[in-house]
Design a protein around this motif. Sequence first.
Motif, PDB file in Angstrom:
ATOM      1  N   ILE A 181       0.866  -1.182   0.000  1.00  0.00           N
ATOM      2  CA  ILE A 181       0.000   0.000   0.000  1.00  0.00           C
ATOM      3  C   ILE A 181       0.903   1.232   0.000  1.00  0.00           C
ATOM      4  CG2 ILE A 181      -1.953   1.141   1.096  1.00  0.00           C
ATOM      5  CD1 ILE A 181      -2.549  -1.740   0.354  1.00  0.00           C
ATOM      6  N   HIS A 182       0.953   1.916  -1.126  1.00  0.00           N
ATOM      7  CA  HIS A 182       1.895   3.021  -1.289  1.00  0.00           C
ATOM      8  C   HIS A 182       1.441   4.284  -0.560  1.00  0.00           C
ATOM      9  CE1 HIS A 182      -0.635   5.342  -4.043  1.00  0.00           C
ATOM     10  NE2 HIS A 182      -0.977   4.187  -4.611  1.00  0.00           N
ATOM     11  N   GLY A 183       2.390   5.208  -0.390  1.00  0.00           N
ATOM     12  CA  GLY A 183       2.097   6.508   0.196  1.00  0.00           C
ATOM     13  C   GLY A 183       1.750   7.530  -0.870  1.00  0.00           C
ATOM     14  N   GLY A 184       1.617   8.776  -0.427  1.00  0.00           N
ATOM     15  CA  GLY A 184       1.260   9.852  -1.346  1.00  0.00           C
ATOM     16  C   GLY A 184       0.245  10.806  -0.763  1.00  0.00           C
ATOM     17  N   TYR A 219      -5.126   2.382  -4.983  1.00  0.00           N
ATOM     18  CA  TYR A 219      -6.442   2.598  -4.385  1.00  0.00           C
ATOM     19  C   TYR A 219      -6.989   3.977  -4.792  1.00  0.00           C
ATOM     20  CZ  TYR A 219      -3.129   4.857  -1.222  1.00  0.00           C
ATOM     21  OH  TYR A 219      -2.103   5.617  -0.715  1.00  0.00           O
ATOM     22  N   PRO A 220      -8.286   4.224  -4.615  1.00  0.00           N
ATOM     23  CA  PRO A 220      -8.862   5.535  -4.961  1.00  0.00           C
ATOM     24  C   PRO A 220      -8.206   6.656  -4.150  1.00  0.00           C
ATOM     25  CG  PRO A 220     -10.585   3.922  -4.562  1.00  0.00           C
ATOM     26  CD  PRO A 220      -9.306   3.292  -4.111  1.00  0.00           C
ATOM     27  N   LYS A 221      -8.116   7.835  -4.741  1.00  0.00           N
ATOM     28  CA  LYS A 221      -7.422   8.955  -4.108  1.00  0.00           C
ATOM     29  C   LYS A 221      -8.371  10.106  -3.775  1.00  0.00           C
ATOM     30  CE  LYS A 221      -3.419   6.937  -4.753  1.00  0.00           C
ATOM     31  NZ  LYS A 221      -3.823   5.807  -5.590  1.00  0.00           N
ATOM     32  N   SER A 273     -10.771   3.258   2.553  1.00  0.00           N
ATOM     33  CA  SER A 273     -10.634   2.181   3.539  1.00  0.00           C
ATOM     34  C   SER A 273     -11.435   0.953   3.131  1.00  0.00           C
ATOM     35  CB  SER A 273     -11.091   2.677   4.917  1.00  0.00           C
ATOM     36  OG  SER A 273     -10.282   3.743   5.353  1.00  0.00           O
ATOM     37  N   ALA A 274     -12.627   1.176   2.582  1.00  0.00           N
ATOM     38  CA  ALA A 274     -13.444   0.051   2.122  1.00  0.00           C
ATOM     39  C   ALA A 274     -12.721  -0.721   1.024  1.00  0.00           C
ATOM     40  CB  ALA A 274     -14.794   0.550   1.623  1.00  0.00           C
ATOM     41  N   ASN A 275     -12.006  -0.004   0.168  1.00  0.00           N
ATOM     42  CA  ASN A 275     -11.242  -0.660  -0.888  1.00  0.00           C
ATOM     43  C   ASN A 275     -10.120  -1.524  -0.308  1.00  0.00           C
ATOM     44  OD1 ASN A 275     -11.292   0.193  -4.141  1.00  0.00           O
ATOM     45  ND2 ASN A 275     -12.630   1.381  -2.795  1.00  0.00           N
ATOM     46  N   ILE A 276      -9.442  -1.016   0.712  1.00  0.00           N
ATOM     47  CA  ILE A 276      -8.382  -1.804   1.348  1.00  0.00           C
ATOM     48  C   ILE A 276      -8.969  -3.059   1.993  1.00  0.00           C
ATOM     49  CG2 ILE A 276      -6.564  -1.785   3.086  1.00  0.00           C
ATOM     50  CD1 ILE A 276      -6.059   0.005   0.608  1.00  0.00           C
ATOM     51  N   ASP A 277     -10.136  -2.931   2.597  1.00  0.00           N
ATOM     52  CA  ASP A 277     -10.821  -4.093   3.179  1.00  0.00           C
ATOM     53  C   ASP A 277     -11.113  -5.140   2.106  1.00  0.00           C
ATOM     54  OD1 ASP A 277     -10.783  -2.711   5.549  1.00  0.00           O
ATOM     55  OD2 ASP A 277     -12.935  -2.299   5.610  1.00  0.00           O
ATOM     56  N   LEU A 280      -6.599  -0.929   8.955  1.00  0.00           N
ATOM     57  CA  LEU A 280      -7.143  -2.222   8.527  1.00  0.00           C
ATOM     58  C   LEU A 280      -7.022  -3.239   9.657  1.00  0.00           C
ATOM     59  CD1 LEU A 280      -8.134  -4.364   6.465  1.00  0.00           C
ATOM     60  CD2 LEU A 280      -5.722  -4.660   5.809  1.00  0.00           C
ATOM     61  N   ILE A 281      -5.853  -3.325  10.284  1.00  0.00           N
ATOM     62  CA  ILE A 281      -5.657  -4.285  11.386  1.00  0.00           C
ATOM     63  C   ILE A 281      -6.616  -3.973  12.527  1.00  0.00           C
ATOM     64  CG2 ILE A 281      -4.025  -5.186  13.081  1.00  0.00           C
ATOM     65  CD1 ILE A 281      -3.488  -6.021  10.152  1.00  0.00           C
ATOM     66  N   GLN A 282      -6.804  -2.698  12.828  1.00  0.00           N
ATOM     67  CA  GLN A 282      -7.725  -2.330  13.898  1.00  0.00           C
ATOM     68  C   GLN A 282      -9.158  -2.749  13.565  1.00  0.00           C
ATOM     69  OE1 GLN A 282      -6.699   1.856  14.152  1.00  0.00           O
ATOM     70  NE2 GLN A 282      -5.301   1.510  15.863  1.00  0.00           N
ATOM     71  N   ARG A 283      -9.549  -2.616  12.311  1.00  0.00           N
ATOM     72  CA  ARG A 283     -10.899  -3.042  11.915  1.00  0.00           C
ATOM     73  C   ARG A 283     -11.016  -4.564  11.952  1.00  0.00           C
ATOM     74  NH1 ARG A 283     -10.036   1.031   8.239  1.00  0.00           N
ATOM     75  NH2 ARG A 283      -9.615  -0.388   6.496  1.00  0.00           N
ATOM     76  N   LEU A 284      -9.978  -5.258  11.489  1.00  0.00           N
ATOM     77  CA  LEU A 284     -10.009  -6.726  11.521  1.00  0.00           C
ATOM     78  C   LEU A 284     -10.146  -7.226  12.952  1.00  0.00           C
ATOM     79  CD1 LEU A 284      -7.189  -7.596   8.925  1.00  0.00           C
ATOM     80  CD2 LEU A 284      -9.678  -7.664   8.563  1.00  0.00           C
ATOM     81  N   ASN A 285      -9.424  -6.603  13.871  1.00  0.00           N
ATOM     82  CA  ASN A 285      -9.514  -7.002  15.284  1.00  0.00           C
ATOM     83  C   ASN A 285     -10.891  -6.720  15.861  1.00  0.00           C
ATOM     84  OD1 ASN A 285      -7.034  -8.202  15.984  1.00  0.00           O
ATOM     85  ND2 ASN A 285      -6.021  -6.211  16.066  1.00  0.00           N
ATOM     86  N   SER A 286     -11.486  -5.603  15.466  1.00  0.00           N
ATOM     87  CA  SER A 286     -12.805  -5.263  16.007  1.00  0.00           C
ATOM     88  C   SER A 286     -13.872  -6.246  15.534  1.00  0.00           C
ATOM     89  CB  SER A 286     -13.190  -3.835  15.602  1.00  0.00           C
ATOM     90  OG  SER A 286     -13.446  -3.748  14.209  1.00  0.00           O
ATOM     91  N   LYS A 287     -13.598  -6.900  14.387  1.00  0.00           N
ATOM     92  CA  LYS A 287     -14.553  -7.861  13.835  1.00  0.00           C
ATOM     93  C   LYS A 287     -14.116  -9.314  14.069  1.00  0.00           C
ATOM     94  CE  LYS A 287     -15.651  -4.616  10.108  1.00  0.00           C
ATOM     95  NZ  LYS A 287     -15.552  -4.367   8.643  1.00  0.00           N
ATOM     96  N   ASN A 288     -13.009  -9.479  14.821  1.00  0.00           N
ATOM     97  CA  ASN A 288     -12.455 -10.815  15.070  1.00  0.00           C
ATOM     98  C   ASN A 288     -12.174 -11.576  13.769  1.00  0.00           C
ATOM     99  OD1 ASN A 288     -12.461 -10.741  17.952  1.00  0.00           O
ATOM    100  ND2 ASN A 288     -14.686 -11.009  17.884  1.00  0.00           N
TER     101      ASN A 288
END
Length: 262
Positions: free
Chosen positions: A77-80, A110-112, A122-126, A156-164
């Motif tokens: 996942i690139h910066g910018g 991803y969309p900019k 974020s939805a795209n990364i999911d 993303l990791i925080q969302r994954l953890n919140s959803k187990n």
Amino acid sequence: MKQSLSYYITLLVIKLKGIKNSFSKDPINVKKIRKDDVYSQKSKFFRENTLSVFKVSDTLITEVGLNKNSPNLIIFIHGGAFISGPAKHHWDTVKAIAKQTNHKIWLCQYPKAPENKITKISANIDHVYTQAIENYAPDKISLIGDSVGGTLVTTLIQRLNSKNTTLPGKIILISPVMDATIFNSEIESIDPIDPMLSKKGVLSAKKMCAGTMDLKNVMMSPLYGCFNNFPRTVLFLAQNDITYPDQKIAAQKLIEAIRRWR
């Protein structure tokens, strides 16, 4: 610590390109920043080692690898600043990783912002991660996030953890932006010596991405989220980066979370 010749050459190139000046404007000039974007690579290496190009939601993925049967995947996942990229150095990074590992790499465009806001990004990364775990064992997946790419990987990791939800095996964060408010008082002394970024321009880009959302929302600023139960995390930080003070806080939160877990 003595710096290498390549370090000083890199600083000179950055100065000549005027990147710092571009990131000192409010509003930031998105069109100018995007002049360095490279959306595809036609060099011999990429002609020979691009395995596929496909879309997941609104994210264009270029799959690169020397071994098309590799069970290992890196999601890059690139910066910018949420407003641009990928740039040439992101493609160079993918090339170096591919040549030095047995891994396949997904470079994700991803969309900019400002055309898209953080909720859509974020939805795209999911969606990309969901696609990955349908095709690869989670412990064989690593995510690399550069700058705001590091923001997107962390949230993303925080969302994954919140959803187990099942986590990847490892994440690598390269100068991740942990607090979109750029409010840390230590930043004031670093701003003049950061060779690339300026608080004014970075904050402008963040506001474009957030829209009406509070910049402290964990989707923009993972520093305010939970750091429990993270996968193996590798951090690469730079002391002359304006985002460094917040990265130190995030690193300490990760350490404290590990100690609690033990």
